[in-house]
Design an enzyme around this catalytic site. Structure first.
Site, PDB file in Angstrom:
ATOM      1  CD  GLU A  15       9.857  -1.507  13.550  1.00 29.48           C
ATOM      2  OE1 GLU A  15      10.511  -0.806  12.740  1.00 29.48           O
ATOM      3  OE2 GLU A  15       9.606  -2.710  13.354  1.00 29.48           O
ATOM      4  CD  GLU A  39       5.090  -0.905  11.754  1.00 28.82           C
ATOM      5  OE1 GLU A  39       6.068  -0.469  12.393  1.00 28.82           O
ATOM      6  OE2 GLU A  39       4.740  -0.474  10.648  1.00 28.82           O
ATOM      7  CB  CYS A  86      -2.465  -0.110   8.166  1.00 27.86           C
ATOM      8  SG  CYS A  86      -1.153   1.040   8.605  1.00 27.86           S
ATOM      9  CG  ASN A  98      -0.407  -0.123   2.503  1.00 27.87           C
ATOM     10  OD1 ASN A  98       0.626  -0.766   2.678  1.00 27.87           O
ATOM     11  ND2 ASN A  98      -1.013   0.497   3.485  1.00 27.87           N
TER      12      ASN A  98
HETATM   13  P1  NAD Z   1      -0.044  -9.353   3.206  1.00 26.50           P
HETATM   14  O1  NAD Z   1       0.041  -9.831   4.604  1.00 26.50           O
HETATM   15  O2  NAD Z   1      -0.878 -10.099   2.255  1.00 26.50           O
HETATM   16  O3  NAD Z   1       1.413  -9.325   2.545  1.00 26.50           O
HETATM   17  C1  NAD Z   1       2.461  -8.576   3.090  1.00 26.50           C
HETATM   18  C2  NAD Z   1       3.776  -9.200   2.676  1.00 26.50           C
HETATM   19  O4  NAD Z   1       3.900 -10.486   3.271  1.00 26.50           O
HETATM   20  C3  NAD Z   1       3.924  -9.403   1.185  1.00 26.50           C
HETATM   21  O5  NAD Z   1       5.262  -9.117   0.825  1.00 26.50           O
HETATM   22  C4  NAD Z   1       3.630 -10.878   1.018  1.00 26.50           C
HETATM   23  O6  NAD Z   1       4.234 -11.465  -0.115  1.00 26.50           O
HETATM   24  C5  NAD Z   1       4.242 -11.434   2.289  1.00 26.50           C
HETATM   25  N1  NAD Z   1       3.722 -12.733   2.734  1.00 26.50           N
HETATM   26  C6  NAD Z   1       2.460 -13.201   2.601  1.00 26.50           C
HETATM   27  N2  NAD Z   1       2.362 -14.425   3.183  1.00 26.50           N
HETATM   28  C7  NAD Z   1       3.579 -14.713   3.698  1.00 26.50           C
HETATM   29  C8  NAD Z   1       4.123 -15.812   4.424  1.00 26.50           C
HETATM   30  N3  NAD Z   1       3.377 -16.882   4.751  1.00 26.50           N
HETATM   31  N4  NAD Z   1       5.428 -15.768   4.795  1.00 26.50           N
HETATM   32  C9  NAD Z   1       6.186 -14.697   4.500  1.00 26.50           C
HETATM   33  N5  NAD Z   1       5.737 -13.632   3.804  1.00 26.50           N
HETATM   34  C10 NAD Z   1       4.452 -13.630   3.412  1.00 26.50           C
HETATM   35  O7  NAD Z   1      -0.459  -7.822   3.296  1.00 26.50           O
HETATM   36  P2  NAD Z   1      -0.759  -6.831   2.092  1.00 26.50           P
HETATM   37  O8  NAD Z   1      -2.023  -7.292   1.441  1.00 26.50           O
HETATM   38  O9  NAD Z   1       0.468  -6.680   1.260  1.00 26.50           O
HETATM   39  O10 NAD Z   1      -1.017  -5.446   2.857  1.00 26.50           O
HETATM   40  C11 NAD Z   1      -2.252  -5.071   3.362  1.00 26.50           C
HETATM   41  C12 NAD Z   1      -2.336  -5.413   4.836  1.00 26.50           C
HETATM   42  O11 NAD Z   1      -1.241  -4.813   5.514  1.00 26.50           O
HETATM   43  C13 NAD Z   1      -3.567  -4.862   5.524  1.00 26.50           C
HETATM   44  O12 NAD Z   1      -4.039  -5.809   6.429  1.00 26.50           O
HETATM   45  C14 NAD Z   1      -3.052  -3.634   6.279  1.00 26.50           C
HETATM   46  O13 NAD Z   1      -3.797  -3.259   7.389  1.00 26.50           O
HETATM   47  C15 NAD Z   1      -1.700  -4.118   6.666  1.00 26.50           C
HETATM   48  N6  NAD Z   1      -0.807  -2.979   6.948  1.00 26.50           N
HETATM   49  C16 NAD Z   1      -0.515  -2.678   8.241  1.00 26.50           C
HETATM   50  C17 NAD Z   1       0.297  -1.586   8.530  1.00 26.50           C
HETATM   51  C18 NAD Z   1       0.624  -1.189   9.942  1.00 26.50           C
HETATM   52  O14 NAD Z   1       1.456  -0.306  10.125  1.00 26.50           O
HETATM   53  N7  NAD Z   1       0.006  -1.785  10.939  1.00 26.50           N
HETATM   54  C19 NAD Z   1       0.798  -0.821   7.478  1.00 26.50           C
HETATM   55  C20 NAD Z   1       0.462  -1.156   6.173  1.00 26.50           C
HETATM   56  C21 NAD Z   1      -0.341  -2.250   5.904  1.00 26.50           C
HETATM   57  O1  6OD Z   2       4.023   6.459   8.812  1.00 25.12           O
HETATM   58  C1  6OD Z   2       4.500   5.365   9.107  1.00 25.12           C
HETATM   59  O2  6OD Z   2       5.637   5.243   9.600  1.00 25.12           O
HETATM   60  C2  6OD Z   2       3.729   4.145   8.880  1.00 25.12           C
HETATM   61  N1  6OD Z   2       4.284   2.995   9.316  1.00 25.12           N
HETATM   62  C3  6OD Z   2       2.537   4.209   8.247  1.00 25.12           C
HETATM   63  C4  6OD Z   2       1.711   3.101   8.013  1.00 25.12           C
HETATM   64  C5  6OD Z   2       0.674   3.196   7.163  1.00 25.12           C
HETATM   65  C6  6OD Z   2      -0.163   2.080   6.880  1.00 25.12           C
HETATM   66  O3  6OD Z   2      -0.710   1.895   5.836  1.00 25.12           O
END
Ligand code: NAD
Ligand code: 6OD
Length: 497
Positions: A478, A265, A299, A166
């Site tokens: 972090e 995260e 997120c 994202n």
């Molecule tokens: P995802 O979990 O599908 O994938 C994230 C990464 O993990 C990708 O690089 C993917 O290839 C890898 N991956 C998937 N399965 C794996 C496994 N079994 N072992 C190792 N690696 C693996 O997430 P996404 O769809 O790319 O991103 C969207 C999600 O991320 C949403 O749930 C969003 O809320 C979350 N997110 C959280 C934060 C935060 O700061 N809390 C920030 C951004 C996104």
């Molecule tokens: O601003 C940041 O450092 C951070 N980790 C943002 C996360 C955004 C989630 O989509």
């Protein structure tokens, strides 16, 4: 060995792995397609790393750790990180173009957030590590001569960085910046949806003279592919991951046998709380961003909006106008306010919630479907910005993370009710609270069970502050000195005087 990160075979770009300072294709010859979410055009073929490449990347990272990177003084290391930040800024347009092509997000957004933060993540953590004092304790001893204790910080080692799609460069460098500043080396697995900027960063590392093996990139998917191979590799000392909660659970299992630390995260289902005494226009503007920015793929965004009853109808009408004001279109078009979702797969997921909301009897205030797009844009991953009211709190639409440009809005009558509703979730990432009553702002912020509370603002980031989620939204914090807790280990030295 290939020398360029994004070489061309005919018209189609090839995106390569970056291992030990070289851009390399996987020995298997396996590739996967990288397509634009805007119009489905083929952007490139990505080389999918297998066991051999993952192993080579981890070994290169280990060799750099015990070799040239480990040998640098902190000042030399941080100078290189400032140079990385400057070089990203010098190549700003290349990063911008690559990020926009992969994500489809408006240029205006990537220009002001993704790429500048990509550079800032190296600078801020170079600053942080230079300014951390050490612990020191004097102690008494029976012979009255005493002893002193001091703690030294050492890098954790080889860090696996697994990043989502994202905010690809921003979220990847948010991990790589502090990891390198603390003296670690990294192997990065970017999302399969957004491989380009991680690879471009390899060119930056070479250009400024970061030693080979300090920063490595392997491309591929999660389960059964580069992601899982990396987390299961015995040469990894820690895993830092941003992504879905259930992926975090899978990674935790993968590292459990070797008892490696994780920093997670994860997902969210964030609540926004709007009190009747808010600055109305500011609240609508802020909530509009919290719900719809990046097509809802943030997120920290808000999918549950709670509004105090006296202003409920007026607020819903204003948010509706905001949603209907977004022009969907090509990222390069200055008028574009919203891009597509990241992929057809994600679009199908988001649309399944749109369908479910309808079936469960939601009032669809606006949107709820697929917009009509012209020409080849019709092949893109578009959905309408959507607002619902009238769903029960136990609806999956209200409980599960959708990660699209949508929200459910519900009225509340008391402050206590607003807090209870906001906390009624398994997640705990962020909230945004809108009120002009200062005492209430502090009171409510202290009660909502999240890692990050914003009052009268949203996504206002000071990178020195702790960042992370409560409950199932994450493990650890972090940001600023808090990143040091994960990217270093403390060793205590006790000296008898
Ligand atoms: P995802 O979990 O599908 O994938 C994230 C990464 O993990 C990708 O690089 C993917 O290839 C890898 N991956 C998937 N399965 C794996 C496994 N079994 N072992 C190792 N690696 C693996 O997430 P996404 O769809 O790319 O991103 C969207 C999600 O991320 C949403 O749930 C969003 O809320 C979350 N997110 C959280 C934060 C935060 O700061 N809390 C920030 C951004 C996104
Ligand atoms: O601003 C940041 O450092 C951070 N980790 C943002 C996360 C955004 C989630 O989509």
């Amino acid at each position: 060995m290939e020398k360029k990160s994004l070489s061309s075979a005919g018209q189609v770009a090839r995106i390569l792995n970056y291992i030990n300072g070289e851009f390399v294709a996987a020995g298997s010859g396996k590739t996967f397609e990288n397509r634009s979410p805007v119009d489905a055009r083929l952007l490139g073929l990505v080389s999918e790393a297998g066991e051999a490449e993952v192993d080579a990347a981890v070994k290169a990272a280990r060799a750099a750790l015990v070799g040239p990177w480990g040998a640098l003084e902190m000042a030399e290391r941080t100078e290189l990180l400032y140079a990385v930040a400057n070089e990203i800024n010098r190549r700003f347009d290349a990063f911008l173009q690559a990020e926009v092509a992969d994500t489809g997000k408006p240029v205006s957004l990537a220009k002001h957030i993704d790429i500048p933060r990509g550079a800032a993540n190296f600078k801020i953590f170079a600053d942080v590590v230079k300014n951390v004092p050490s612990e020191f304790f004097q102690m008494a001893t029976p012979d009255k001569k005493g002893a002193i204790n001091y703690a030294i910080r050492v890098p954790r080692g080889v860090i696996a960085v697994i990043a989502p799609w994202n905010l690809p460069l921003l979220l990847m460098t948010w991990k790589v910046g502090p990891a390198l500043a603390c003296g670690n080396t990294v192997v990065v697995k970017p999302s399969e949806e957004t491989p380009a900027t991680a690879t471009l960063l390899g060119e930056v590392m070479n250009a400024v003279g970061v030693p080979k093996g300090v920063y490595n990139v392997i491309h591929g998917f999660g389960p059964g592919s580069a992601g899982e191979l990396l987390t299961r590799h015995p040469g990894i000392d820690a895993v830092t991951f941003t992504g879905e909660t259930r992926t975090g659970a899978a990674i935790m299992k993968a590292v459990a046998d070797r008892v490696r630390p994780v920093s997670f995260e994860l997902g969210g289902k964030n609540a926004g709380v709007v009190f009747a005494d808010c600055d109305f226009d500011a609240a609508v503007e802020g909530m509009g961003r919290a719900v719809f920015a990046n097509c809802g793929q943030v997120c920290l965004g808000t999918e549950r909006v709670y509004v105090e009853r006296p202003i409920f109808d007026k607020f819903v009408a204003a948010l509706k106008a905001k949603a209907e004001g977004f022009k969907l279109g090509r990222p390069e078009d200055a008028a574009t306010g919203m891009g597509p979702l990241i992929s057809q797969e994600h679009r199908a997921k988001v649309l399944s919630y749109y369908e479910r909301a309808r079936k469960e009897g939601a009032s669809v205030v606006t949107g709820g479907g697929v917009p009509k797009m012209e020409g080849d844009l019709a092949n893109g991953c578009w959905v309408e910005p959507t607002i619902w009211t009238g769903l029960p709190e136990d609806s999956a639409v209200v409980r599960e993370e959708i990660f699209g440009p949508c929200c459910h809005v519900r009225p509340f009558d008391t402050e206590a009710e607003a807090v209870r509703l906001a906390n009624d979730t398994q997640y705990g990432l962020a909230t945004t609270i809108w009120t002009t009553n200062l005492a209430r702002a502090h009171r409510v912020a202290a009660q909502i069970e999240v890692g990050i509370s914003w009052v009268n603002c949203w996504f206002l980031r000071d990178l020195r502050t702790p960042f992370g989620g409560s409950k199932q939204s994450g493990i650890g914090r972090e940001g600023g000195v808090h990143s040091l807790e994960f990217y270093t280990e403390l060793r205590n030295v006790c000296v008898k005087l």
